[in-house]
Scaffold this motif. Structure first.
Motif, PDB file in Angstrom:
ATOM      1  N   MET A 102      43.370  47.702  40.784  1.00  0.00           N
ATOM      2  CA  MET A 102      42.285  47.092  41.121  1.00  0.00           C
ATOM      3  C   MET A 102      42.459  47.372  42.581  1.00  0.00           C
ATOM      4  O   MET A 102      42.673  46.920  43.565  1.00  0.00           O
ATOM      5  CB  MET A 102      42.133  45.612  40.954  1.00  0.00           C
ATOM      6  CG  MET A 102      41.267  44.338  41.643  1.00  0.00           C
ATOM      7  SD  MET A 102      41.737  42.839  41.544  1.00  0.00           S
ATOM      8  CE  MET A 102      40.804  42.392  39.532  1.00  0.00           C
TER       9      MET A 102
ATOM     10  N   ILE B  35      39.714  49.611  39.552  1.00  0.00           N
ATOM     11  CA  ILE B  35      38.584  48.304  39.357  1.00  0.00           C
ATOM     12  C   ILE B  35      38.412  47.500  41.227  1.00  0.00           C
ATOM     13  O   ILE B  35      38.609  46.658  41.397  1.00  0.00           O
ATOM     14  CB  ILE B  35      39.366  47.334  38.921  1.00  0.00           C
ATOM     15  CG1 ILE B  35      39.637  47.910  37.362  1.00  0.00           C
ATOM     16  CG2 ILE B  35      38.483  45.810  37.979  1.00  0.00           C
ATOM     17  CD1 ILE B  35      40.397  47.423  36.274  1.00  0.00           C
TER      18      ILE B  35
ATOM     19  N   ALA C 154      36.746  45.261  43.542  1.00  0.00           N
ATOM     20  CA  ALA C 154      36.879  43.930  43.349  1.00  0.00           C
ATOM     21  C   ALA C 154      36.977  42.889  45.244  1.00  0.00           C
ATOM     22  O   ALA C 154      37.296  43.630  45.566  1.00  0.00           O
ATOM     23  CB  ALA C 154      37.764  42.462  42.765  1.00  0.00           C
TER      24      ALA C 154
ATOM     25  N   ASP D  32      40.294  33.248  39.665  1.00  0.00           N
ATOM     26  CA  ASP D  32      39.865  34.789  39.260  1.00  0.00           C
ATOM     27  C   ASP D  32      40.178  36.533  38.674  1.00  0.00           C
ATOM     28  O   ASP D  32      40.349  36.531  38.137  1.00  0.00           O
ATOM     29  CB  ASP D  32      38.999  35.064  40.316  1.00  0.00           C
ATOM     30  CG  ASP D  32      38.041  33.965  40.397  1.00  0.00           C
ATOM     31  OD1 ASP D  32      37.094  33.431  39.487  1.00  0.00           O
ATOM     32  OD2 ASP D  32      38.124  33.895  42.067  1.00  0.00           O
TER      33      ASP D  32
ATOM     34  N   TYR E 120      42.354  36.068  36.054  1.00  0.00           N
ATOM     35  CA  TYR E 120      41.555  36.490  35.180  1.00  0.00           C
ATOM     36  C   TYR E 120      41.241  37.718  34.435  1.00  0.00           C
ATOM     37  O   TYR E 120      41.620  38.785  33.664  1.00  0.00           O
ATOM     38  CB  TYR E 120      40.031  35.568  34.775  1.00  0.00           C
ATOM     39  CG  TYR E 120      39.314  36.330  34.035  1.00  0.00           C
ATOM     40  CD1 TYR E 120      39.560  35.927  32.334  1.00  0.00           C
ATOM     41  CD2 TYR E 120      37.910  36.931  34.285  1.00  0.00           C
ATOM     42  CE1 TYR E 120      38.233  36.750  31.470  1.00  0.00           C
ATOM     43  CE2 TYR E 120      37.655  37.616  33.694  1.00  0.00           C
ATOM     44  CZ  TYR E 120      36.907  37.379  31.857  1.00  0.00           C
ATOM     45  OH  TYR E 120      36.483  38.114  31.165  1.00  0.00           O
ATOM     46  N   ARG E 121      40.783  37.942  35.488  1.00  0.00           N
ATOM     47  CA  ARG E 121      40.672  39.719  36.075  1.00  0.00           C
ATOM     48  C   ARG E 121      41.445  40.684  35.962  1.00  0.00           C
ATOM     49  O   ARG E 121      42.000  41.583  35.272  1.00  0.00           O
ATOM     50  CB  ARG E 121      40.053  39.653  37.056  1.00  0.00           C
ATOM     51  CG  ARG E 121      38.354  39.989  37.083  1.00  0.00           C
ATOM     52  CD  ARG E 121      38.151  39.621  38.722  1.00  0.00           C
ATOM     53  NE  ARG E 121      36.660  39.063  38.927  1.00  0.00           N
ATOM     54  CZ  ARG E 121      36.583  38.253  38.351  1.00  0.00           C
ATOM     55  NH1 ARG E 121      37.293  36.963  37.977  1.00  0.00           N
ATOM     56  NH2 ARG E 121      35.013  38.108  38.626  1.00  0.00           N
TER      57      ARG E 121
ATOM     58  N   LYS F 176      42.575  40.399  31.438  1.00  0.00           N
ATOM     59  CA  LYS F 176      41.621  41.314  30.903  1.00  0.00           C
ATOM     60  C   LYS F 176      41.577  41.937  31.068  1.00  0.00           C
ATOM     61  O   LYS F 176      41.109  43.414  30.292  1.00  0.00           O
ATOM     62  CB  LYS F 176      39.642  40.375  31.949  1.00  0.00           C
ATOM     63  CG  LYS F 176      39.225  41.144  31.049  1.00  0.00           C
ATOM     64  CD  LYS F 176      38.897  40.125  29.719  1.00  0.00           C
ATOM     65  CE  LYS F 176      37.879  40.495  28.717  1.00  0.00           C
ATOM     66  NZ  LYS F 176      37.433  39.927  27.458  1.00  0.00           N
ATOM     67  N   ALA F 177      41.928  43.122  32.240  1.00  0.00           N
ATOM     68  CA  ALA F 177      41.598  44.524  32.056  1.00  0.00           C
ATOM     69  C   ALA F 177      43.843  44.646  32.534  1.00  0.00           C
ATOM     70  O   ALA F 177      43.230  45.941  32.027  1.00  0.00           O
ATOM     71  CB  ALA F 177      41.305  44.867  33.974  1.00  0.00           C
TER      72      ALA F 177
ATOM     73  N   PHE G 100      33.932  44.502  36.947  1.00  0.00           N
ATOM     74  CA  PHE G 100      33.720  43.038  35.927  1.00  0.00           C
ATOM     75  C   PHE G 100      32.167  42.425  36.332  1.00  0.00           C
ATOM     76  O   PHE G 100      31.447  42.887  38.062  1.00  0.00           O
ATOM     77  CB  PHE G 100      34.389  41.644  36.485  1.00  0.00           C
ATOM     78  CG  PHE G 100      35.957  42.017  36.194  1.00  0.00           C
ATOM     79  CD1 PHE G 100      36.107  41.449  35.214  1.00  0.00           C
ATOM     80  CD2 PHE G 100      36.941  42.656  36.239  1.00  0.00           C
ATOM     81  CE1 PHE G 100      36.686  41.431  34.691  1.00  0.00           C
ATOM     82  CE2 PHE G 100      37.753  43.133  36.001  1.00  0.00           C
ATOM     83  CZ  PHE G 100      38.747  41.886  35.125  1.00  0.00           C
TER      84      PHE G 100
ATOM     85  N   ILE H  19      33.682  43.028  31.571  1.00  0.00           N
ATOM     86  CA  ILE H  19      34.114  44.869  32.366  1.00  0.00           C
ATOM     87  C   ILE H  19      33.488  45.896  31.801  1.00  0.00           C
ATOM     88  O   ILE H  19      33.663  46.578  30.609  1.00  0.00           O
ATOM     89  CB  ILE H  19      35.778  44.823  32.013  1.00  0.00           C
ATOM     90  CG1 ILE H  19      36.766  43.521  32.193  1.00  0.00           C
ATOM     91  CG2 ILE H  19      36.425  46.074  32.936  1.00  0.00           C
ATOM     92  CD1 ILE H  19      37.935  43.796  31.722  1.00  0.00           C
TER      93      ILE H  19
END
Length: 551
Positions: free
Chosen positions: A90, A114, A116, A124, A127-128, A131-132, A205, A215
């Motif tokens: 990220m 990724i 962001a 936030d 979650y990211r 999820k990823a 995202f 995603i």
């Protein structure tokens, strides 16, 4: 000398020099970092690639040779920290130059970038991360974002590498100090470690206007899809300077600050400002001789509320707009002050440019243009049947024969959502429009945003465009709300932000209603008008109409 993008495409044009056909060529190991950026470092090593301006107005210029050097050092640095092909990394870097170093480095390694925004909170991030399956984060030292990230890392099971850019912090690796220790040679990996053309390169995202963000995962060839964006929509000049206003956390950044621009060999201008201010941005055109420019309509709305005669915009030769639908009032006012037509375009996080006023088009104010020949775009109804000219349909991409370059690979780790979006031979955008007899598309709204009142289907954008003509309106969102009497199904509601020197009143509500009545069909006028200090928006700045409807 041919531009480097010509190595990867074959193009055809009509009599107006509008692109009518484009085909892409890229071998199995195509990689933007090696095959474009390093190739440009060999071809034009001393050519300026990035003009970077800090939030304090310090300037740094990076040539193509510089970017090869720094991306190689960054790649070696990431590898030394255990980052390898397929790892998710990220990048929360605002508009810091370390973003460009990191993106190119990750592409070369085959790790997945990724990007962001620095507006994320702890929730936030958690979650990211989960999820990823994020392994590493490269974070700006500016503001509180690294604290939010650190708090989320403690609650997450995935992140084990923390890198800070632009500062020092205990427990974090120092990007700026550490890359200087690395070799500036990074050879293309071989064998299984070599990134492949059709493997995932980049993940974003989505905005999450109605639900948790998905995603969108893009292949390495996604970068080639932006040749049309830069060359045939932005109309960038290899000897000019292009500026797209976007935080690097959003897809708009790679639309306007990276792939297509460097494929077309222009210089990218990046200003790491803290908060958008028209007074701050407008003088930069003359100071840095910006020739082509792209920004969301919201920023052009702020521009036209200023006295543009105070600013020298003579260097500007071309301007484009995307991110949300463009109100004709904004188009006309900007043209009046600058003699530059705003060339609107449309696309999504899942795509490159889908529909646009390309070079050779005569824009119709309020229309987002014609389909990009890169995609087979059409409008269909709920039965997957193409709708006639003048009728509203959903914008879809035909993928029955092949998946075009520029369309996402999948929603990462979410086959159900992927199948929901790509079904019956079409990718469904969820956006609606109608096409006129000249082939121009006119945006109506998200499928969820259509208002059904007294048997009519009403798109919010048309009403918003009329209301935006009023000089005291800064922003506006139109939604449908339940009719308490139950006779009309839904009522049209306008939620309005006024300019700072205008106060709400009942008289003003009536003035808005009468103005809309006089310029649209009577059933479209807003029966409810509410004045608010600001509109609810996603982190990316898009209006959350779903929240307005819930209110």
């Amino acid at each position: 000398m041919a531009l480097i993008y010509e190595k990867f495409v074959k193009t055809e044009f009509d009599a107006n020099n509008r692109l009518t056909k484009i085909g892409f060529t890229a071998d199995e190991n195509y990689n933007f970092g090696f095959d474009v950026m390093d190739a440009l470092a060999e071809k034009t090593p001393d050519k300026r690639a990035l003009l970077w301006l800090s939030k304090d107005k310090d300037v740094r210029n990076f040539t193509f040779a510089d970017l090869k050097k720094y991306s190689n050092q960054t790649a070696n640095y990431f590898v030394s920290l255990g980052i390898k092909k397929g790892d998710r990394v990220m990048l929360v870097l605002r508009r810091q130059y370390q973003f460009w170093f990191s993106m190119l480095a990750l592409h070369k390694i085959g790790a997945i970038a990724i990007p962001a925004t620095d507006q994320l909170t702890c929730k936030d991030f958690v979650y990211r991360f989960e999820k990823a399956g994020v392994k590493a984060i490269v974070c700006t030292a500016f503001g509180e974002v690294s604290n939010h990230a650190e708090e989320a890392i403690a609650a997450s099971s995935t992140v084990d590498v923390k890198i800070l850019a632009g500062g020092e912090k205990e427990g974090w690796h120092s990007f700026d100090a550490d890359i200087e220790k690395q070799s500036d040679v990074f050879d293309r990996p071989s064998g299984d470690a070599c990134p492949k053309r059709d493997e995932i390169m980049l993940m974003y995202f989505t905005s999450g206007t109605t639900s948790y963000p998905k995603i969108a995962a893009h292949k390495h060839t996604y970068s080639l899809g932006h040749i049309v964006t830069a060359k045939f929509w932005h109309n960038v000049d290899p000897n000019g300077v292009h500026c797209t206003i976007s935080d690097t956390g959003w897809g708009k950044a790679v639309w306007g600050k990276l792939y297509g621009q460097w494929l077309a060999e222009t210089c990218v201008f990046a200003y790491d400002f803290v908060r958008f201010d028209a007074h701050d941005i407008l003088p930069l055109f003359a100071e840095y001789q910006i020739t082509t420019f792209c920004a969301p309509p919201t920023m052009f709305r702020f521009f036209i509320k200023e006295d543009l005669a105070k600013y020298d915009l003579s260097s500007l030769t071309y301007a484009t707009v995307a991110g949300e639908a463009l109100n004709p009032e904004v188009f006309n006012k900007f043209l009046q002050h600058t003699n530059v037509k705003l060339m609107e375009g449309f696309g999504q996080t899942e795509t490159t440019l889908l529909i646009a006023n390309l070079i050779g088009d005569t824009p119709k104010p309020g229309s987002m243009g014609k389909p990009n020949p890169q995609f087979d775009v059409t409008l269909i109804d709920s039965d997957d049947q193409q709708v006639p000219v003048g009728e509203v349909g959903e914008i879809v991409i035909n993928v029955k024969d092949e998946v075009p370059v520029g369309l996402f690979k999948e929603y990462y780790n979410d086959p159900e959502k992927t199948d929901e979006a790509i079904r019956n031979g079409y990718y469904h955008t969820g956006d609606t429009a109608w096409m006129d007899e000249d082939g121009y598309y006119w945006y109506v709204g998200r499928t969820d945003d259509l208002i059904k009142s007294s048997g009519y289907r009403i798109g919010p954008f048309e009403i918003e465009s009329v209301i935006m003509e009023l000089p005291y309106v800064l922003e506006c969102a139109v939604t449908g709300v339940p009719d308490p009497e139950g006779t009309r199904g839904q009522l049209v509601k306008a939620t309005i932000v006024l300019v700072k020197d205008k106060s709400p009143s009942d008289e003003l509500k009536k003035e808005v209603q009468n103005y809309v009545k006089n310029l649209t069909a009577p059933y479209k006028y807003p029966r409810i008008v509410e004045f608010v200090p600001e509109l609810p928006k996603t982190i990316s700045g898009k209006i959350r109409r779903v929240e307005l409807r819930e209110q």
